[in-house]
Motif scaffolding. Structure first.
Motif, mmCIF file in Angstrom:
data_model
loop_
_atom_site.group_PDB
_atom_site.id
_atom_site.type_symbol
_atom_site.label_atom_id
_atom_site.label_comp_id
_atom_site.label_asym_id
_atom_site.label_seq_id
_atom_site.Cartn_x
_atom_site.Cartn_y
_atom_site.Cartn_z
ATOM 1 N N LEU A 15 -29.418 3.079 55.303
ATOM 2 C CA LEU A 15 -30.612 3.780 54.831
ATOM 3 C C LEU A 15 -31.079 3.202 53.501
ATOM 4 O O LEU A 15 -32.281 2.986 53.297
ATOM 5 C CB LEU A 15 -30.329 5.276 54.681
ATOM 6 C CG LEU A 15 -31.458 6.089 54.052
ATOM 7 C CD1 LEU A 15 -32.633 6.181 55.006
ATOM 8 C CD2 LEU A 15 -30.968 7.463 53.680
ATOM 9 N N GLY A 16 -30.149 2.946 52.596
ATOM 10 C CA GLY A 16 -30.515 2.418 51.291
ATOM 11 C C GLY A 16 -31.135 1.035 51.366
ATOM 12 O O GLY A 16 -32.173 0.774 50.751
ATOM 13 N N LEU A 17 -30.506 0.143 52.112
ATOM 14 C CA LEU A 17 -31.000 -1.236 52.178
ATOM 15 C C LEU A 17 -32.266 -1.366 53.030
ATOM 16 O O LEU A 17 -33.258 -1.946 52.596
ATOM 17 C CB LEU A 17 -29.892 -2.158 52.687
ATOM 18 C CG LEU A 17 -28.728 -2.345 51.710
ATOM 19 C CD1 LEU A 17 -27.541 -3.007 52.400
ATOM 20 C CD2 LEU A 17 -29.157 -3.152 50.495
ATOM 21 N N ILE A 18 -32.233 -0.811 54.217
ATOM 22 C CA ILE A 18 -33.414 -0.896 55.086
ATOM 23 C C ILE A 18 -34.523 0.016 54.570
ATOM 24 O O ILE A 18 -35.685 -0.378 54.488
ATOM 25 C CB ILE A 18 -33.057 -0.566 56.543
ATOM 26 C CG1 ILE A 18 -32.133 -1.645 57.106
ATOM 27 C CG2 ILE A 18 -34.320 -0.449 57.401
ATOM 28 C CD1 ILE A 18 -31.546 -1.326 58.479
ATOM 29 N N GLY A 19 -34.154 1.235 54.217
ATOM 30 C CA GLY A 19 -35.154 2.187 53.719
ATOM 31 C C GLY A 19 -35.781 1.744 52.411
ATOM 32 O O GLY A 19 -36.986 1.931 52.193
ATOM 33 N N GLY A 20 -34.979 1.156 51.534
ATOM 34 C CA GLY A 20 -35.522 0.648 50.273
ATOM 35 C C GLY A 20 -36.523 -0.470 50.512
ATOM 36 O O GLY A 20 -37.608 -0.497 49.932
ATOM 37 N N THR A 23 -39.675 1.021 52.264
ATOM 38 C CA THR A 23 -40.469 1.815 51.316
ATOM 39 C C THR A 23 -41.263 0.900 50.382
ATOM 40 O O THR A 23 -42.459 1.116 50.164
ATOM 41 C CB THR A 23 -39.553 2.748 50.493
ATOM 42 O OG1 THR A 23 -38.886 3.636 51.391
ATOM 43 C CG2 THR A 23 -40.335 3.540 49.470
ATOM 44 N N ALA A 24 -40.601 -0.113 49.822
ATOM 45 C CA ALA A 24 -41.292 -1.039 48.933
ATOM 46 C C ALA A 24 -42.397 -1.798 49.672
ATOM 47 O O ALA A 24 -43.501 -1.977 49.142
ATOM 48 C CB ALA A 24 -40.292 -2.018 48.329
ATOM 49 N N ARG A 25 -42.103 -2.203 50.881
ATOM 50 C CA ARG A 25 -43.078 -2.967 51.658
ATOM 51 C C ARG A 25 -44.301 -2.131 52.026
ATOM 52 O O ARG A 25 -45.438 -2.573 51.880
ATOM 53 C CB ARG A 25 -42.407 -3.491 52.930
ATOM 54 C CG ARG A 25 -43.332 -4.287 53.796
ATOM 55 C CD ARG A 25 -42.607 -4.851 54.997
ATOM 56 N NE ARG A 25 -43.602 -5.313 55.937
ATOM 57 C CZ ARG A 25 -43.524 -5.170 57.235
ATOM 58 N NH1 ARG A 25 -42.477 -4.597 57.771
ATOM 59 N NH2 ARG A 25 -44.471 -5.609 58.013
ATOM 60 N N LEU A 32 -40.413 2.124 43.855
ATOM 61 C CA LEU A 32 -40.138 3.229 44.773
ATOM 62 C C LEU A 32 -39.064 2.820 45.784
ATOM 63 O O LEU A 32 -38.169 3.606 46.110
ATOM 64 C CB LEU A 32 -41.418 3.666 45.480
ATOM 65 C CG LEU A 32 -41.368 4.968 46.255
ATOM 66 C CD1 LEU A 32 -40.899 6.123 45.383
ATOM 67 C CD2 LEU A 32 -42.751 5.269 46.829
ATOM 68 N N GLY A 33 -39.118 1.584 46.237
ATOM 69 C CA GLY A 33 -38.052 1.067 47.097
ATOM 70 C C GLY A 33 -36.731 1.039 46.356
ATOM 71 O O GLY A 33 -35.681 1.334 46.922
ATOM 72 N N GLY A 34 -36.782 0.716 45.069
ATOM 73 C CA GLY A 34 -35.582 0.723 44.240
ATOM 74 C C GLY A 34 -34.989 2.105 44.090
ATOM 75 O O GLY A 34 -33.765 2.261 44.018
ATOM 76 N N VAL A 35 -35.844 3.118 44.061
ATOM 77 C CA VAL A 35 -35.357 4.497 43.985
ATOM 78 C C VAL A 35 -34.576 4.840 45.250
ATOM 79 O O VAL A 35 -33.484 5.416 45.190
ATOM 80 C CB VAL A 35 -36.527 5.491 43.760
ATOM 81 C CG1 VAL A 35 -36.077 6.924 43.960
ATOM 82 C CG2 VAL A 35 -37.124 5.292 42.373
ATOM 83 N N VAL A 36 -35.115 4.483 46.400
ATOM 84 C CA VAL A 36 -34.424 4.730 47.671
ATOM 85 C C VAL A 36 -33.087 3.989 47.681
ATOM 86 O O VAL A 36 -32.039 4.569 48.008
ATOM 87 C CB VAL A 36 -35.297 4.307 48.872
ATOM 88 C CG1 VAL A 36 -34.519 4.398 50.180
ATOM 89 C CG2 VAL A 36 -36.558 5.157 48.935
ATOM 90 N N LEU A 37 -33.104 2.717 47.308
ATOM 91 C CA LEU A 37 -31.893 1.913 47.242
ATOM 92 C C LEU A 37 -30.874 2.545 46.302
ATOM 93 O O LEU A 37 -29.697 2.678 46.631
ATOM 94 C CB LEU A 37 -32.236 0.498 46.772
ATOM 95 C CG LEU A 37 -31.070 -0.464 46.619
ATOM 96 C CD1 LEU A 37 -30.664 -1.017 47.972
ATOM 97 C CD2 LEU A 37 -31.451 -1.592 45.678
ATOM 98 N N GLY A 38 -31.329 2.952 45.126
ATOM 99 C CA GLY A 38 -30.441 3.530 44.124
ATOM 100 C C GLY A 38 -29.843 4.859 44.533
ATOM 101 O O GLY A 38 -28.641 5.086 44.353
ATOM 102 N N LEU A 39 -30.663 5.747 45.065
ATOM 103 C CA LEU A 39 -30.158 7.061 45.473
ATOM 104 C C LEU A 39 -29.115 6.937 46.579
ATOM 105 O O LEU A 39 -28.084 7.613 46.544
ATOM 106 C CB LEU A 39 -31.309 7.967 45.915
ATOM 107 C CG LEU A 39 -32.220 8.459 44.803
ATOM 108 C CD1 LEU A 39 -33.413 9.218 45.384
ATOM 109 C CD2 LEU A 39 -31.462 9.321 43.812
ATOM 110 N N LEU A 65 -24.858 -4.164 45.924
ATOM 111 C CA LEU A 65 -25.797 -4.794 44.996
ATOM 112 C C LEU A 65 -25.954 -6.291 45.271
ATOM 113 O O LEU A 65 -27.069 -6.822 45.207
ATOM 114 C CB LEU A 65 -25.353 -4.556 43.558
ATOM 115 C CG LEU A 65 -25.415 -3.103 43.103
ATOM 116 C CD1 LEU A 65 -24.782 -2.947 41.725
ATOM 117 C CD2 LEU A 65 -26.853 -2.597 43.099
ATOM 118 N N LEU A 66 -24.859 -6.945 45.593
ATOM 119 C CA LEU A 66 -24.922 -8.366 45.913
ATOM 120 C C LEU A 66 -25.723 -8.591 47.196
ATOM 121 O O LEU A 66 -26.521 -9.527 47.280
ATOM 122 C CB LEU A 66 -23.511 -8.929 46.063
ATOM 123 C CG LEU A 66 -23.393 -10.439 46.254
ATOM 124 C CD1 LEU A 66 -23.919 -11.170 45.032
ATOM 125 C CD2 LEU A 66 -21.942 -10.816 46.499
ATOM 126 N N GLY A 67 -25.527 -7.720 48.168
ATOM 127 C CA GLY A 67 -26.299 -7.818 49.407
ATOM 128 C C GLY A 67 -27.784 -7.693 49.143
ATOM 129 O O GLY A 67 -28.599 -8.472 49.664
#
Length: 103
Positions: A15-20, A23-25, A32-39, A65-67
């Motif tokens: 969810l974080g990687l794909i959703g982030g 969302t950004a795209r 905003l994509g970073g928020v999804v990734l971070g949460l 984070l490396l991914g």
């Protein structure tokens, strides 16, 4: 909030990687994509810490984070979606092995 010991983190990582990325795209707001990734990362990290301790948490957090970081140069070689999906599979697989199914 669900008890950390009951959370499967591979879907949270996905969810974080794909959703982030999505969302950004779609919003064209990278932050905003970073928020999804971070949460998602914080939620997964809380679970890793409760289930497996600080060493596993550090390793899986670094992989997450490396991914994210590696998906950008990889996208230039294989395309955005293939890159995001490849990185997500690798990190979610690591989370499943090291935390979700480790016992």
């Amino acid at each position: 909030m669900k008890d950390a010991h009951e959370v499967q983190t591979a879907p949270v990582v996905a969810l974080g990687l794909i959703g982030g990325y999505l969302t950004a795209r779609e919003t064209r707001i990278r932050a905003l994509g970073g928020v999804v990734l971070g949460l998602a990362g914080v939620y997964a990290g809380r679970t890793w810490l409760a289930k497996r301790g600080p060493l596993t948490t550090t390793g899986l957090s670094a992989a997450y984070l490396l991914g994210f970081g590696l998906s950008h140069p990889l996208a230039k070689k294989i395309g955005a979606w293939p890159s995001v999906l490849t990185v997500t599979a690798a990190v979610a697989g690591a989370a499943a092995l090291a935390s979700d199914h480790a016992d």
